[in-house]
Design a protein around this motif. Structure first.
Motif, PDB file in Angstrom:
ATOM      1  N   HIS B  79       1.248  -4.029   9.370  1.00 25.24           N
ATOM      2  CA  HIS B  79       0.153  -4.834  10.356  1.00 25.24           C
ATOM      3  C   HIS B  79       0.170  -6.337  10.205  1.00 25.24           C
ATOM      4  N   LEU B  80       0.257  -6.883   9.063  1.00 24.52           N
ATOM      5  CA  LEU B  80       0.163  -8.585   8.992  1.00 24.52           C
ATOM      6  C   LEU B  80       1.517  -9.041   8.850  1.00 24.52           C
ATOM      7  N   GLY B  81       2.636  -8.065   8.716  1.00 23.78           N
ATOM      8  CA  GLY B  81       3.933  -8.857   8.703  1.00 23.78           C
ATOM      9  C   GLY B  81       4.315  -9.271   7.181  1.00 23.78           C
ATOM     10  N   ILE B  82       3.776  -8.606   6.254  1.00 25.67           N
ATOM     11  CA  ILE B  82       4.042  -8.924   4.650  1.00 25.67           C
ATOM     12  C   ILE B  82       5.058  -7.927   4.339  1.00 25.67           C
ATOM     13  N   LYS B  83       6.123  -8.609   3.820  1.00 26.61           N
ATOM     14  CA  LYS B  83       7.204  -7.847   3.191  1.00 26.61           C
ATOM     15  C   LYS B  83       7.187  -7.765   1.654  1.00 26.61           C
ATOM     16  N   THR B  84       7.307  -6.589   1.197  1.00 27.60           N
ATOM     17  CA  THR B  84       7.308  -6.713  -0.551  1.00 27.60           C
ATOM     18  C   THR B  84       8.901  -6.765  -0.954  1.00 27.60           C
ATOM     19  N   ASP B  85       8.855  -7.853  -1.354  1.00 22.62           N
ATOM     20  CA  ASP B  85      10.406  -8.317  -1.587  1.00 22.62           C
ATOM     21  C   ASP B  85      10.992  -7.426  -2.840  1.00 22.62           C
ATOM     22  N   LYS B 106       6.892 -14.641   6.784  1.00 22.98           N
ATOM     23  CA  LYS B 106       7.547 -15.780   7.404  1.00 22.98           C
ATOM     24  C   LYS B 106       7.827 -16.868   6.724  1.00 22.98           C
ATOM     25  N   GLY B 107       8.607 -16.673   5.567  1.00 27.55           N
ATOM     26  CA  GLY B 107       9.086 -17.549   4.880  1.00 27.55           C
ATOM     27  C   GLY B 107       7.890 -18.103   3.656  1.00 27.55           C
ATOM     28  N   VAL B 108       6.984 -17.588   3.843  1.00 25.79           N
ATOM     29  CA  VAL B 108       6.017 -17.743   2.607  1.00 25.79           C
ATOM     30  C   VAL B 108       5.814 -16.856   1.723  1.00 25.79           C
TER      31      VAL B 108
END
Lengths: 151, 157
Positions: B79-85, B106-108
């Motif tokens: 939902h929030l666009g957070i990726k688990t790297d 988003k780069g953060v």
């Protein structure tokens, strides 16, 4: 319509080796029991007692995940009751937007307590499970009634 | 970006979750990880039964009627666009392991401390790689446990 509820406590259900989270509205007129598993109950209990466990539990991890990006839990709502299974929604704000995420009530409640966010129940859920019915229902409970309650 | 990520992970050993073993004597689960490069040594992490089941469900790609806790975390990410790297097992004290989850949006980039069980349960659901530092790999317990593990599995079978 939704009503704000508070977590009043946890009960042990010996028939199913499960726990019941008791939610009550502010007028104390309605009671909503929600069956949860042992690990969910222990997570809710730690939050209720404000105890920091030696290691973060899954819901502490969940909160860290949201905190890392300043996403905030605004409220959670127990939205529906269907064949003894409850459904919940978590409302979040992140940057300038609002998001609604489907969850089990146990996760929603455990996260709400850690985020100091209010918990609501929809009228329909409370109507379906009024406290009078609950007393009667608890009295007549048979072990097999618990089979599919895993909240 | 690509280069930096490579440098950051080059001193790490990538692991793959091989299986979840039930230790019925203690109601715990043993997460058995193997080196992704084909090395034969195991890396074992003891977790609680519900944490072990959360990892097993992800391994089996089991679908539950409602989202379980780590499915919810994944859902927050979607939902929030957070990726688990990636997830890194960063420390061990006694027999307790510590993990760090690397997130990006988003780069953060952000990191959070976690129990290995939560980190692994999330990584499997997000298809994120799991690593262990060289130091933790060397200090892992369980070099002598392979025999014991096979005994446990034989007993179950």
């Amino acid at each position: 319509m939704i009503t704000q509820v508070q977590v009043k406590g946890l009960m042990f259900d010996p028939y199913n080796n499960a726990y019941i989270v008791i939610l009550r509205d502010d007028e104390q007129s309605e009671m909503l029991p929600i069956w949860v598993g042992k690990s969910e109950a222990s997570s809710i209990s730690l939050a209720l007692e404000n105890v920091a466990p030696p290691r973060p539990m899954t819901h502490d991890f969940m909160k860290s995940y949201l905190d890392a990006f300043d996403a905030k839990v605004i409220s959670v709502v127990i939205t529906d009751l269907n064949e003894n299974t409850y459904f919940a929604k978590i409302h979040l704000t992140y940057v300038d937007s609002e998001y609604t995420v489907d969850a089990r009530p146990s996760d929603a409640i455990a996260l709400a307590l850690r985020s100091h966010a209010p918990i609501f129940a929809s009228e329909s859920v409370i109507r379906k499970q009024s406290s009078e019915e609950l007393d009667q229902w608890l009295e007549n409970l048979k072990p097999e009634d618990f089979g599919k309650l895993d909240s | 970006m690509e280069t930096r990520a490579t440098q950051e992970t080059e001193s790490l050993i990538q692991l793959t979750v091989d299986r979840v073993v039930e230790d019925s004597n203690t109601d715990t689960r043993i997460i058995v990880l193997v080196r992704s490069d084909g090395g034969t040594d195991h890396f074992m992490v003891w977790v609680g039964s519900s944490e072990g089941e959360a990892i097993k469900r992800a391994l089996d790609a089991a679908v539950t009627p409602r989202p379980m806790s780590h499915d919810l975390v994944k859902s927050f990410g979607e939902h929030l666009g957070i990726k688990t790297d990636r997830v890194v097992l960063t420390d061990v004290k006694g027999s307790t392991y510590y993990a760090t989850v690397f997130l990006e949006n988003k780069g953060v980039a952000r990191t959070i401390d976690a129990r290995p069980s939560d980190a692994i349960a999330l990584a499997l659901r997000c298809q994120a790689p799991i690593y262990v530092t060289q130091d933790v790999w060397k200090r892992r317990s369980g070099q002598n446990l392979d025999a014991w593990l096979s005994k446990l599995e034989t007993k179950e079978a």
